[in-house]
Enzyme design. Structure first.
Site, PDB file in Angstrom:
ATOM      1  N   GLY A   1     -22.697  -5.326   4.285  1.00 11.93           N
ATOM      2  CA  GLY A   1     -22.833  -4.677   2.995  1.00 11.93           C
ATOM      3  C   GLY A   1     -21.620  -4.878   2.111  1.00 11.93           C
TER       4      GLY A   1
ATOM      5  N   ASP B   1     -10.683  -2.350  -4.288  1.00 12.17           N
ATOM      6  CA  ASP B   1     -10.877  -2.128  -2.854  1.00 12.17           C
ATOM      7  C   ASP B   1     -10.163  -3.205  -2.039  1.00 12.17           C
ATOM      8  OD1 ASP B   1     -12.437   0.180  -3.004  1.00 12.17           O
ATOM      9  OD2 ASP B   1     -14.306  -0.945  -3.165  1.00 12.17           O
TER      10      ASP B   1
ATOM     11  N   SER C   1     -16.959  12.956  -3.972  1.00 13.19           N
ATOM     12  CA  SER C   1     -15.872  12.054  -4.354  1.00 13.19           C
ATOM     13  C   SER C   1     -14.528  12.773  -4.505  1.00 13.19           C
ATOM     14  CB  SER C   1     -16.220  11.354  -5.671  1.00 13.19           C
ATOM     15  OG  SER C   1     -15.147  10.531  -6.092  1.00 13.19           O
TER      16      SER C   1
ATOM     17  N   LYS D   1     -21.867  -0.715  -7.542  1.00  7.94           N
ATOM     18  CA  LYS D   1     -20.809  -1.731  -7.548  1.00  7.94           C
ATOM     19  C   LYS D   1     -21.309  -3.120  -7.937  1.00  7.94           C
ATOM     20  CE  LYS D   1     -17.628   0.522  -4.344  1.00  7.94           C
ATOM     21  NZ  LYS D   1     -16.795   0.373  -3.114  1.00  7.94           N
TER      22      LYS D   1
END
Length: 280
Positions: free
Chosen positions: A134, A109, A21, A72
């Site tokens: 997805g 996002d 990350s 998420k």
């Protein structure tokens, strides 16, 4: 009220795997720019089974969390409230701890994708294609509701994935059609192509890039460029990278967690520097 610069606050990114990350580099750069010298940002390897226990142990010094895969959707039942944006795709990538320890979930996002597109001069397209399915694909679909005026075609590998995408289309009230991955070359002629697939998945499509490609948004950033993005750029098409998405969603996250705005270039410079460090 935004936290004072002298308050010791914590934030972190959670996921599994998490070692790759870039979020720590981005958020720490923002804190330095904003003078939040007592803020810290870390990364923690956390999977679905460990998530409830991790959240329960957090103290009042915690300001927020960045949430990545596979958490998420797993985090949603553990929150007190989620935003309309997050609810629209059942995906939370940001948790903010409010007064009284309330856990508020949001999704940066989607606005991050829209901002990245607009930064590259793409405010509206007549149609679009999505490669893959997805959580990222559903966020791309939600972003396209703000950008695309016509049909969206999602190219997927199984009927189960196709059915999922059609459900998202109905939920988001989008003109969505699904097609089998074997027809994915057709996607490359769309005014906007969003690739949401894992590394290597679109490599075979590189030789099918048209002579005059339009715009490609490839959500990967490491390794970069992908074969598809490299070919696209070679032929003069516009390319938006996963780093663009990461940068813009992080700008939104910093504001949600700190109450302060940071310049996009500060975040981008930190991301580019971190990526250069990986290849040096």
């Amino acid at each position: 009220m935004p936290p004072r610069a002298t308050e010791a606050r914590r934030a972190a990114v959670l996921g599994s795997p998490i070692g790759h990350s870039l979020s720590p580099a981005l958020h720490r750069a923002a804190y330095a720019e904003l003078g939040l010298s007592n803020w810290s940002y870390d990364r923690f390897e956390v999977d679905e089974s460990a998530l409830p226990g991790f959240l329960e142990k957090l103290g009042p010094e915690w300001a927020g969390l960045s949430i990545t895969m596979p958490l998420k959707r797993a985090v949603i039942p553990l929150l007190d409230e989620i935003s309309e944006t997050a609810a629209s795709v059942d995906a939370v990538n940001t948790v903010v701890f409010a007064e009284g320890g309330r856990r508020l979930g949001d999704n940066t996002d989607i606005p991050g994708m829209v901002a990245a597109l607009r930064e590259h001069g793409i405010a509206q397209v007549s149609s679009a294609a999505i490669l893959g399915a997805g959580a990222t694909a559903s966020s791309a679909l939600a972003a396209l509701t703000r950008v695309c005026t016509g049909e969206i075609v999602a190219y997927v590998r199984s009927e189960a994935r196709a059915a999922e995408m059609r459900q998202w289309g109905k939920r988001l009230d989008v003109d969505l059609r699904t097609a089998d991955w074997s027809q994915a070359q057709q996607a490359l002629s769309a005014p906007l192509v969003i690739a949401t697939t894992p590394a290597g998945a679109t490599d075979a499509l590189a030789d099918a890039v048209p002579e005059r490609p339009t715009a490609l948004f490839d959500v990967l950033y490491d390794p970069w460029p992908t074969e598809l993005a490299a070919r696209w750029s070679m032929f003069g098409g516009a390319v938006i990278s996963g780093l663009d998405l990461l940068v813009h969603q992080a700008v939104h996250q910093v504001t949600l967690m700190t109450g302060r705005a940071v310049a996009v270039d500060v975040i981008r410079d930190a991301g580019e520097k971190a990526l250069r460090g990986r290849v040096s």
